[in-house]
Design an enzyme around this catalytic site. Structure first.
Site, mmCIF file in Angstrom:
data_model
loop_
_atom_site.group_PDB
_atom_site.id
_atom_site.type_symbol
_atom_site.label_atom_id
_atom_site.label_comp_id
_atom_site.label_asym_id
_atom_site.label_seq_id
_atom_site.Cartn_x
_atom_site.Cartn_y
_atom_site.Cartn_z
ATOM 1 N N SER A 130 0.828 -1.210 0.000
ATOM 2 C CA SER A 130 0.000 0.000 0.000
ATOM 3 C C SER A 130 0.860 1.257 0.000
ATOM 4 O O SER A 130 0.353 2.334 -0.275
ATOM 5 C CB SER A 130 -0.939 -0.003 1.210
ATOM 6 O OG SER A 130 -0.241 -0.357 2.370
ATOM 7 N N HIS A 151 -3.158 -3.384 -5.951
ATOM 8 C CA HIS A 151 -3.501 -2.878 -4.620
ATOM 9 C C HIS A 151 -4.987 -3.060 -4.339
ATOM 10 O O HIS A 151 -5.830 -2.312 -4.845
ATOM 11 C CB HIS A 151 -3.098 -1.391 -4.526
ATOM 12 C CG HIS A 151 -3.270 -0.820 -3.153
ATOM 13 N ND1 HIS A 151 -3.659 0.474 -2.931
ATOM 14 C CD2 HIS A 151 -3.112 -1.377 -1.920
ATOM 15 C CE1 HIS A 151 -3.732 0.695 -1.630
ATOM 16 N NE2 HIS A 151 -3.415 -0.409 -0.997
ATOM 17 N N GLU A 163 -6.249 -0.989 -7.469
ATOM 18 C CA GLU A 163 -5.371 -0.067 -8.186
ATOM 19 C C GLU A 163 -4.265 -0.895 -8.824
ATOM 20 O O GLU A 163 -3.559 -1.625 -8.125
ATOM 21 C CB GLU A 163 -4.763 0.955 -7.217
ATOM 22 C CG GLU A 163 -5.771 1.926 -6.633
ATOM 23 C CD GLU A 163 -5.148 2.892 -5.622
ATOM 24 O OE1 GLU A 163 -5.631 4.032 -5.531
ATOM 25 O OE2 GLU A 163 -4.187 2.516 -4.923
ATOM 26 N N ASN A 201 -4.985 6.647 -1.500
ATOM 27 C CA ASN A 201 -4.331 7.088 -0.263
ATOM 28 C C ASN A 201 -3.720 8.479 -0.392
ATOM 29 O O ASN A 201 -3.367 9.097 0.604
ATOM 30 C CB ASN A 201 -3.278 6.078 0.197
ATOM 31 C CG ASN A 201 -3.935 4.916 0.919
ATOM 32 O OD1 ASN A 201 -5.063 5.023 1.398
ATOM 33 N ND2 ASN A 201 -3.239 3.794 0.972
HETATM 34 P P1 NAI Z 1 -0.862 -9.322 7.891
HETATM 35 O O1 NAI Z 1 0.135 -9.070 8.952
HETATM 36 O O2 NAI Z 1 -2.292 -9.542 8.259
HETATM 37 O O3 NAI Z 1 -0.390 -10.589 7.030
HETATM 38 C C1 NAI Z 1 0.903 -10.764 6.554
HETATM 39 C C2 NAI Z 1 1.152 -12.254 6.400
HETATM 40 O O4 NAI Z 1 2.355 -12.431 5.676
HETATM 41 C C3 NAI Z 1 1.324 -12.980 7.738
HETATM 42 O O5 NAI Z 1 0.466 -14.094 7.760
HETATM 43 C C4 NAI Z 1 2.807 -13.406 7.743
HETATM 44 O O6 NAI Z 1 2.996 -14.666 8.365
HETATM 45 C C5 NAI Z 1 3.083 -13.498 6.257
HETATM 46 N N1 NAI Z 1 4.489 -13.292 5.900
HETATM 47 C C6 NAI Z 1 5.322 -12.326 6.335
HETATM 48 N N2 NAI Z 1 6.524 -12.456 5.735
HETATM 49 C C7 NAI Z 1 6.440 -13.522 4.901
HETATM 50 C C8 NAI Z 1 7.337 -14.132 3.996
HETATM 51 N N3 NAI Z 1 8.575 -13.675 3.820
HETATM 52 N N4 NAI Z 1 6.900 -15.194 3.283
HETATM 53 C C9 NAI Z 1 5.653 -15.664 3.450
HETATM 54 N N5 NAI Z 1 4.754 -15.125 4.296
HETATM 55 C C10 NAI Z 1 5.144 -14.055 5.006
HETATM 56 O O7 NAI Z 1 -0.711 -8.110 6.849
HETATM 57 P P2 NAI Z 1 -1.814 -7.505 5.872
HETATM 58 O O8 NAI Z 1 -2.570 -6.457 6.562
HETATM 59 O O9 NAI Z 1 -2.527 -8.611 5.197
HETATM 60 O O10 NAI Z 1 -0.876 -6.740 4.820
HETATM 61 C C11 NAI Z 1 -0.127 -7.429 3.855
HETATM 62 C C12 NAI Z 1 0.278 -6.474 2.753
HETATM 63 O O11 NAI Z 1 -0.889 -5.858 2.186
HETATM 64 C C13 NAI Z 1 1.174 -5.336 3.198
HETATM 65 O O12 NAI Z 1 2.069 -5.056 2.146
HETATM 66 C C14 NAI Z 1 0.206 -4.186 3.390
HETATM 67 O O13 NAI Z 1 0.802 -2.924 3.257
HETATM 68 C C15 NAI Z 1 -0.782 -4.440 2.257
HETATM 69 N N6 NAI Z 1 -2.114 -3.890 2.417
HETATM 70 C C16 NAI Z 1 -2.760 -3.956 3.622
HETATM 71 C C17 NAI Z 1 -4.042 -3.441 3.747
HETATM 72 C C18 NAI Z 1 -4.768 -3.543 5.047
HETATM 73 O O14 NAI Z 1 -5.784 -2.828 5.209
HETATM 74 N N7 NAI Z 1 -4.352 -4.371 5.986
HETATM 75 C C19 NAI Z 1 -4.728 -2.806 2.603
HETATM 76 C C20 NAI Z 1 -3.999 -2.875 1.383
HETATM 77 C C21 NAI Z 1 -2.723 -3.352 1.308
#
Ligand code: NAI
Length: 516
Positions: A130, A151, A163, A201
């Site tokens: 993001s 995105h 996006e 954003n």
């Molecule tokens: P989250 O913390 O809920 O999930 C991340 C997951 O990735 C975890 O299950 C973790 O175990 C796994 N992980 C971390 N490093 C890893 C690796 N090297 N290999 C495999 N798995 C790995 O995070 P979330 O909120 O789902 O965010 C994920 C991405 O999406 C980030 O880049 C964030 O900026 C983006 N994003 C988040 C939004 C939100 O509202 N939470 C909205 C849009 C984008």
């Protein structure tokens, strides 16, 4: 890379989609792809995380079954298409891999290097980041042309917008194919050039920033401002309610990251009021307290609408063309008020009630307008999304005005069935300044080639549920009115934050609109 005949087509259903990271976003994205008949390989580094992700998907689908939106066999087949794995090698046969892991440049770059070594050369690699630049993510890749931003918004199965972000090296056909694929998945896809905040954003920043500033200046309270934005603006939520829902830690950090990424452009200046909430742990709904309290039994905070009733005027005069506020004339006539419309040459339109003059706000203090027009009894009213139906409107009175100004103004709007929120005399009031700033930001994104006019508007409707795209809204208000409002705000505050986009300035002088 794919042949040119395929470039604008969605990936075939036979294409296996890999999703990396089974957290909030990864699980949602896996569900979206599986729902569109793709086989999905959901990879996370931890067994526990994949399991949690699958359960998250399963219970979400279960709720849809309960609501009658999905049958049980459909739920089962979506789940059957998702293969949870903890070994990255399982992604080798994917045609598209979307990463949704931790938001960290180095870790994401390391993962992309692994994927380049593992996946076929025509496999598209996508990032759900993001805030990280797609250009920076691709910097160490051997084939940066195959990386694209995809995105999604949270919750991914529900939010319509995707996006599609192109970095400096992203191949256009990759972006087009991902756009077509997201569309095929039932999403509203928009193209954007990789730049801080992408579209949503970035363009949404003033929605929060102006509200925070208005309350910081004590011009009104949070409940009144939220009510104005909802009831006069047609937004689903007011900015304070929405920030409490998003979480102040997240909202504040997005603002700081966009502010820093634009080299501290004052347009994105973070708010000290919001920082105080973060510092105190008042993070919003999730902590039980933000601007509002979410404790059990907490009192609902509502605007103080207890104004005395004043007599409706028997007649009003309308000088000139009220523009976007014209429907007020019809509304006054329907309320039994006699309306006389008179032309006015080269001056701003206004409504006259006896000795009182009412103007649509133009980004100046009411006091300044009273001084320059040498007419002390002056009030300004705010923008409304639709003046023919709006049930609430903000007004402010010039410091020089008398009691009659107050009574006549309130009496008129009460007769029209409009609840008046009286604000302190601030330039641009609430909605006019918010919408002008949203339009300015969208216009600047267009000016910098980040996105098209249509995609700027589509993104704000699909990504954050705005009632109207900011640029379509600017057309409705009038390009020159928006431009003048920003110019006046810049003058009123003496700050660059309100400087109009060069494109808006140009359009003002050429008499152009954003949409035909
Ligand atoms: P989250 O913390 O809920 O999930 C991340 C997951 O990735 C975890 O299950 C973790 O175990 C796994 N992980 C971390 N490093 C890893 C690796 N090297 N290999 C495999 N798995 C790995 O995070 P979330 O909120 O789902 O965010 C994920 C991405 O999406 C980030 O880049 C964030 O900026 C983006 N994003 C988040 C939004 C939100 O509202 N939470 C909205 C849009 C984008």
């Amino acid at each position: 890379m794919n042949s040119s005949s395929q470039q604008n087509q969605a990936l075939p259903k036979s294409c296996i989609v890999g999703v990396i990271g089974a957290g909030t976003m990864g699980a949602g994205i896996a569900q979206v792809a599986a729902n569109s008949a793709h086989t999905v390989i959901l990879f996370d580094q931890s067994q526990e995380a994949v399991q949690r992700g699958l359960e998250f998907i399963s219970s979400g689908l279960q709720r849809q079954v309960k609501r009658g939106k999905l049958t049980e066999p459909q739920r089962q087949s979506i789940l059957d298409r998702i293969r949870p794995v903890t070994e990255i090698d399982a992604l080798a046969d994917c045609g598209l891999v979307i990463e949704a892991i931790v938001e960290n440049l180095k870790i994401k770059q390391g993962l992309l290097a692994e994927l380049e070594a593992l996946c076929a050369s025509d496999c598209i690699l996508a990032s759900n980041t993001s805030s990280i630049s797609i250009t920076a993510l691709a910097a160490q890749m051997s084939h940066p042309e195959r990386l694209v931003g995809m995105h999604f918004f949270n919750p991914a199965p529900v939010m319509k917008l995707v996006e599609v972000i192109s970095g400096i090296a992203t191949a256009p056909q990759v972006a087009h194919q991902v756009h077509a694929t997201a569309t095929e998945w039932g999403k509203l896809a928009v193209h954007a050039k990789s730049s801080p905040g992408f579209i949503v954003n970035r363009v949404a920043r003033p929605f929060y920033a102006e509200a925070l500033r208005i309350v910081e200046e004590g011009a009104t309270d949070i409940a009144t401002l939220d009510a104005l934005v909802r009831e006069a603006g047609g937004f689903r939520m007011g900015p304070f309610e929405l920030m409490d829902l998003i979480g102040h830690d997240i909202n504040y950090s997005v603002t700081c990251s966009v502010f820093e990424a634009y080299y501290q452009d004052p347009r994105f200046l973070p708010s000290l009021l919001q920082k105080a909430l973060v510092d105190s742990g008042r993070l919003g709904r999730k902590s039980g307290q933000g601007f509002y309290s979410y404790a059990d039994g907490a009192e609902t905070v509502t605007p103080d609408d207890n104004l005395p009733s004043y007599a409706a005027p028997a007649s009003i005069k309308v000088y000139g063309d009220l523009g976007v506020a014209e429907p007020l004339i019809e509304r006054a006539a329907s309320a039994g008020i006699s309306v006389e419309c008179l032309p006015i040459d080269g001056q701003e339109a206004f409504i006259e009630i006896g000795t009182v003059r009412l103007f649509l706000t133009d980004g100046r203090f009411a006091a300044e307008r009273a001084a320059t027009t040498r007419h002390a009894n002056l009030a300004v009213f705010d923008l409304a999304r639709d003046y023919s139906t709006s049930k609430r409107l903000a007004v402010a009175f010039a410091d020089q005005s008398d009691d009659e100004t107050r009574q006549a103004t309130i009496g008129l709007f009460q007769a029209l069935g409009i609840t008046i929120s009286i604000l302190d005399d601030i330039p641009g009031l609430v909605l006019m300044r918010t919408v002008a700033m949203l339009a300015n930001e969208a216009c600047d994104a267009v000016n910098q080639g980040v996105c098209s006019v249509a995609d700027a508007d589509r993104a704000m409707i699909g990504g954050v549920n705005y009632p109207l795209g900011p640029l379509a809204w600017s057309d409705q208000i009038g390009t020159s009115s928006v431009f003048n409002c920003l110019n006046n705000l810049q003058q009123s505050y003496g700050e660059d934050r309100y400087r109009p986009s060069p494109l808006l300035r140009r359009m003002h002088f050429s008499g152009s609109r954003f949409h035909d």
